[in-house]
Write an enzyme that holds these catalytic residues in place. Structure first.
Site, PDB file in Angstrom:
ATOM      1  CE  LYS A   1       4.613   3.289  13.435  1.00 36.75           C
ATOM      2  NZ  LYS A   1       4.629   2.596  12.163  1.00 36.75           N
TER       3      LYS A   1
ATOM      4  CG  HIS B   1      -2.069  -0.914   1.131  1.00 38.98           C
ATOM      5  ND1 HIS B   1      -3.126  -0.894   2.012  1.00 38.98           N
ATOM      6  CD2 HIS B   1      -2.357  -1.897   0.227  1.00 38.98           C
ATOM      7  CE1 HIS B   1      -4.013  -1.813   1.646  1.00 38.98           C
ATOM      8  NE2 HIS B   1      -3.561  -2.435   0.583  1.00 38.98           N
TER       9      HIS B   1
ATOM     10  N   PRO C   1      -3.489   0.271  19.009  1.00 35.68           N
ATOM     11  CG  PRO C   1      -5.232  -1.168  18.452  1.00 35.68           C
ATOM     12  CD  PRO C   1      -4.655  -0.413  19.592  1.00 35.68           C
TER      13      PRO C   1
ATOM     14  CE1 TYR D   1      -5.048   3.659   9.029  1.00 36.90           C
ATOM     15  CE2 TYR D   1      -5.441   3.780  11.392  1.00 36.90           C
ATOM     16  CZ  TYR D   1      -4.761   3.248  10.317  1.00 36.90           C
ATOM     17  OH  TYR D   1      -3.778   2.305  10.533  1.00 36.90           O
TER      18      TYR D   1
ATOM     19  CE1 TYR E   1      -1.072   3.849   9.743  1.00 38.54           C
ATOM     20  CE2 TYR E   1       0.279   2.638   8.168  1.00 38.54           C
ATOM     21  CZ  TYR E   1      -0.878   2.764   8.906  1.00 38.54           C
ATOM     22  OH  TYR E   1      -1.836   1.786   8.833  1.00 38.54           O
TER      23      TYR E   1
HETATM   24  P1  RFL Z   1       2.897 -11.619  21.731  1.00 38.54           P
HETATM   25  O1  RFL Z   1       2.440 -11.750  20.347  1.00 38.54           O
HETATM   26  O2  RFL Z   1       1.904 -11.296  22.788  1.00 38.54           O
HETATM   27  O3  RFL Z   1       3.618 -12.987  22.096  1.00 38.54           O
HETATM   28  C1  RFL Z   1       3.956 -13.318  23.416  1.00 38.54           C
HETATM   29  C2  RFL Z   1       3.995 -14.817  23.514  1.00 38.54           C
HETATM   30  O4  RFL Z   1       4.341 -15.183  24.846  1.00 38.54           O
HETATM   31  C3  RFL Z   1       3.492 -16.228  25.270  1.00 38.54           C
HETATM   32  N1  RFL Z   1       3.428 -16.253  26.731  1.00 38.54           N
HETATM   33  C4  RFL Z   1       4.104 -17.147  27.493  1.00 38.54           C
HETATM   34  N2  RFL Z   1       4.952 -18.119  27.162  1.00 38.54           N
HETATM   35  C5  RFL Z   1       5.455 -18.866  28.173  1.00 38.54           C
HETATM   36  N3  RFL Z   1       5.120 -18.679  29.472  1.00 38.54           N
HETATM   37  C6  RFL Z   1       4.266 -17.712  29.842  1.00 38.54           C
HETATM   38  N4  RFL Z   1       3.930 -17.573  31.122  1.00 38.54           N
HETATM   39  C7  RFL Z   1       3.729 -16.875  28.826  1.00 38.54           C
HETATM   40  N5  RFL Z   1       2.862 -15.839  28.830  1.00 38.54           N
HETATM   41  C8  RFL Z   1       2.705 -15.469  27.559  1.00 38.54           C
HETATM   42  C9  RFL Z   1       2.170 -15.923  24.608  1.00 38.54           C
HETATM   43  O5  RFL Z   1       1.309 -17.064  24.530  1.00 38.54           O
HETATM   44  C10 RFL Z   1       2.622 -15.446  23.251  1.00 38.54           C
HETATM   45  O6  RFL Z   1       2.748 -16.493  22.321  1.00 38.54           O
HETATM   46  O7  RFL Z   1       4.065 -10.551  21.869  1.00 38.54           O
HETATM   47  P2  RFL Z   1       5.248 -10.114  20.850  1.00 38.54           P
HETATM   48  O8  RFL Z   1       5.913 -11.327  20.268  1.00 38.54           O
HETATM   49  O9  RFL Z   1       6.035  -9.110  21.571  1.00 38.54           O
HETATM   50  O10 RFL Z   1       4.492  -9.435  19.610  1.00 38.54           O
HETATM   51  C11 RFL Z   1       3.831  -8.217  19.764  1.00 38.54           C
HETATM   52  C12 RFL Z   1       2.562  -8.182  18.923  1.00 38.54           C
HETATM   53  O11 RFL Z   1       1.870  -9.411  19.048  1.00 38.54           O
HETATM   54  C13 RFL Z   1       1.640  -7.042  19.344  1.00 38.54           C
HETATM   55  O12 RFL Z   1       2.355  -5.850  19.531  1.00 38.54           O
HETATM   56  C14 RFL Z   1       0.547  -6.716  18.360  1.00 38.54           C
HETATM   57  O13 RFL Z   1      -0.152  -7.827  17.878  1.00 38.54           O
HETATM   58  C15 RFL Z   1      -0.442  -5.775  19.076  1.00 38.54           C
HETATM   59  N6  RFL Z   1      -1.765  -5.867  18.513  1.00 38.54           N
HETATM   60  C16 RFL Z   1      -2.017  -5.206  17.378  1.00 38.54           C
HETATM   61  N7  RFL Z   1      -1.062  -4.373  16.891  1.00 38.54           N
HETATM   62  C17 RFL Z   1      -1.298  -3.711  15.769  1.00 38.54           C
HETATM   63  O14 RFL Z   1      -0.428  -2.969  15.330  1.00 38.54           O
HETATM   64  N8  RFL Z   1      -2.505  -3.846  15.107  1.00 38.54           N
HETATM   65  C18 RFL Z   1      -3.485  -4.681  15.573  1.00 38.54           C
HETATM   66  O15 RFL Z   1      -4.534  -4.798  14.967  1.00 38.54           O
HETATM   67  C19 RFL Z   1      -3.267  -5.380  16.739  1.00 38.54           C
HETATM   68  N9  RFL Z   1      -4.205  -6.198  17.233  1.00 38.54           N
HETATM   69  C20 RFL Z   1      -2.756  -6.668  19.086  1.00 38.54           C
HETATM   70  C21 RFL Z   1      -3.974  -6.837  18.398  1.00 38.54           C
HETATM   71  C22 RFL Z   1      -2.556  -7.293  20.320  1.00 38.54           C
HETATM   72  C23 RFL Z   1      -3.560  -8.083  20.906  1.00 38.54           C
HETATM   73  N10 RFL Z   1      -3.353  -8.615  22.211  1.00 38.54           N
HETATM   74  C24 RFL Z   1      -2.011  -8.805  22.709  1.00 38.54           C
HETATM   75  C25 RFL Z   1      -4.324  -8.510  23.220  1.00 38.54           C
HETATM   76  C26 RFL Z   1      -4.953  -7.662  18.941  1.00 38.54           C
HETATM   77  C27 RFL Z   1      -4.752  -8.295  20.179  1.00 38.54           C
HETATM   78  C28 RFL Z   1      -5.858  -9.197  20.701  1.00 38.54           C
HETATM   79  C1  PHB Z   2      -5.242  -4.454  11.020  1.00 36.76           C
HETATM   80  O1  PHB Z   2      -5.385  -4.691   9.804  1.00 36.76           O
HETATM   81  O2  PHB Z   2      -5.492  -5.304  11.873  1.00 36.76           O
HETATM   82  C2  PHB Z   2      -4.807  -3.117  11.446  1.00 36.76           C
HETATM   83  C3  PHB Z   2      -4.360  -2.201  10.509  1.00 36.76           C
HETATM   84  C4  PHB Z   2      -3.979  -0.925  10.912  1.00 36.76           C
HETATM   85  C5  PHB Z   2      -4.039  -0.580  12.250  1.00 36.76           C
HETATM   86  C6  PHB Z   2      -4.470  -1.506  13.190  1.00 36.76           C
HETATM   87  C7  PHB Z   2      -4.863  -2.775  12.790  1.00 36.76           C
HETATM   88  O3  PHB Z   2      -3.691   0.668  12.627  1.00 36.76           O
END
Ligand code: RFL
Ligand code: PHB
Length: 391
Positions: A298, A72, A294, A201, A384
């Site tokens: 980032k 994009h 989110p 957005y 971004y």
């Molecule tokens: P993760 O992905 O949370 O991975 C951490 C891993 O550690 C495991 N864990 C354990 N393992 C062993 N022992 C324990 N006691 C443990 N406790 C936890 C977990 O099972 C998991 O596998 O962290 P990491 O690798 O730092 O990655 C970061 C990203 O995942 C995160 O920043 C983003 O996904 C945040 N986030 C989003 N970011 C966006 O930019 N756009 C989004 O749309 C978006 N949606 C989200 C999200 C984060 C969410 N969470 C954490 C609630 C949606 C959700 C539901």
């Molecule tokens: C997503 O596609 O899940 C998404 C994209 C942009 C954002 C947050 C989530 O800022």
């Protein structure tokens, strides 16, 4: 059992770290609380910065990404009656890619399996010991109920916001900053072709809405809701009606295609930073050290940027004997963390309805300024599309 780096958490941070260390000849063992199926099916972020894409390609997990991701050039910013395109390539010289975190995770899991490195899934009672000394170790109970002890030269805490690693840092040395937002997102995944070529957005008096996507036939949407929102109050019809209103379907000939909702959940929004990100032989990376709302896309990219620094720091320490990068890891990583924390807070507060009508006018003024001024749109575009790794 002994390894060079014990990695706690097989999210994108832990998996990428193991991949990067493996390429440098450093052995690691991963300990994950969930099952591989659970990790593979978690739906989270969707936007990769150009430098994230570049890094994933460099470390050998870019093949499917190159074939299936959608590049994009920018995003649309909109408010009632107006929709404007911001072209990041023109403004900042970089694009972003749509490729789900779920897919990144699958690619990294496959690479780890192929590399033959050990992973303990479904580990319970994970505890870190002696992280400030020279002989740190992790204890846990494996999936078959056997207690295990893993000794390591270093421990990487990649276990997300709720994991045990951050809690193993000495409280007296830690400082944390936290902000809870008075709203949440209702995230929706639907089997329907995107109604837009790039992400929208949208500011709206009823609350923020966003149109994102995962592929040519799967769309992702978000709606601003209350933090205590009851998901059961959101029927598919209500979701499509709210998206239609907030995204301005029907205006200027734009149509929102609807389809079958396959997943919906409420996501809390918070900003959180803990410092330092290193104590002795324990290093934190990704959500274990910081959380952003989110809106700026980032979270995942920040985890990748931490890991890029940490992989180099651990390699130069454990393979080449120089602790220099390990010593500067926390300060270097935190510079980018705070930049992304500010950007995510700024996007969030500009786009979500909160406060009173005065606040709404300020938000609209800020949105108009962001479009009207090249300096202001460039500021959004640079942040971004992503700052260089090591910023
Ligand atoms: P993760 O992905 O949370 O991975 C951490 C891993 O550690 C495991 N864990 C354990 N393992 C062993 N022992 C324990 N006691 C443990 N406790 C936890 C977990 O099972 C998991 O596998 O962290 P990491 O690798 O730092 O990655 C970061 C990203 O995942 C995160 O920043 C983003 O996904 C945040 N986030 C989003 N970011 C966006 O930019 N756009 C989004 O749309 C978006 N949606 C989200 C999200 C984060 C969410 N969470 C954490 C609630 C949606 C959700 C539901
Ligand atoms: C997503 O596609 O899940 C998404 C994209 C942009 C954002 C947050 C989530 O800022």
């Amino acid at each position: 059992m002994r390894t060079q780096v014990a990695i706690i958490g097989a999210g994108p941070a832990g998996l990428l770290l193991s991949q990067m260390l493996g390429l440098e000849g450093i052995e690691s063992v991963l300990i994950e609380r969930q099952s591989p199926e659970y990790v593979r099916s978690r739906i989270r972020a969707g936007i990769l910065e150009a430098s994230t894409v570049e890094l994933l390609k460099q470390v050998g997990v870019g093949e499917r990404l190159a074939a299936e991701s959608m590049e994009h050039r920018g995003i649309y910013l909109q408010w009632p009656g107006e929709r404007h395109h911001l072209d990041f390539v023109k403004l900042a010289g970089r694009s972003v890619s749509v490729y789900g975190q779920t897919e990144v995770t699958k690619d990294l899991m496959l690479a780890r399996e192929r590399a033959g490195q050990q992973t303990y899934y479904e580990a319970t009672d994970v505890e870190l010991h002696d992280v400030g000394g020279d002989s740190p170790y992790v204890t846990f109970v494996d999936a078959s109920g056997q207690p295990q002890r893993l000794d390591a030269d270093a421990i990487a805490g990649c276990d997300g916001f709720h994991g045990p690693s951050r809690k193993a840092m000495p409280e007296a040395e830690q400082r944390t900053w936290e902000k809870e937002y008075p709203f949440a997102w209702l995230g929706v995944l639907a089997d329907v072709a995107p109604s837009t070529d790039e992400l929208i957005y949208a500011w709206h008096p009823d609350g923020f809405a966003m149109h994102s996507m995962r592929s040519s036939h799967v769309s992702r949407f978000y709606l601003q809701v209350r933090p205590d929102e009851d998901i059961n109050a959101w029927s598919d019809d209500r979701i499509w009606a709210a998206l239609t209103t907030r995204l301005g379907a029907g205006q200027h000939g734009w149509k929102l295609e609807t389809g079958v909702v396959t997943e919906k959940s409420v996501l809390p929004m918070r900003s959180f930073v803990t410092t330092p990100m290193r104590h002795g032989r324990l290093f934190l990376a990704g959500d274990a050290a910081h959380i952003v709302p989110p809106t700026g896309a980032k979270g995942l990219n920040l985890a990748v940027a931490d890991v890029a620094l940490l992989a180099r720091a651990l390699t130069t320490w454990l393979r080449d004997g120089s602790e220099k990068l390990a010593e500067t890891y926390s300060d270097t990583a935190l510079r980018r963390v705070w930049r992304c924390t500010h950007f995510s807070w700024w996007m969030t507060t500009m786009l979500h309805r909160h406060g009173d009508d005065f606040d709404a006018q300020l938000q609209l003024s800020q949105l108009q300024r962001t479009i009207a001024s090249e300096a202001a749109s460039t500021e959004l575009a640079e942040n971004y599309a992503g700052l260089p790794i090591g910023y």
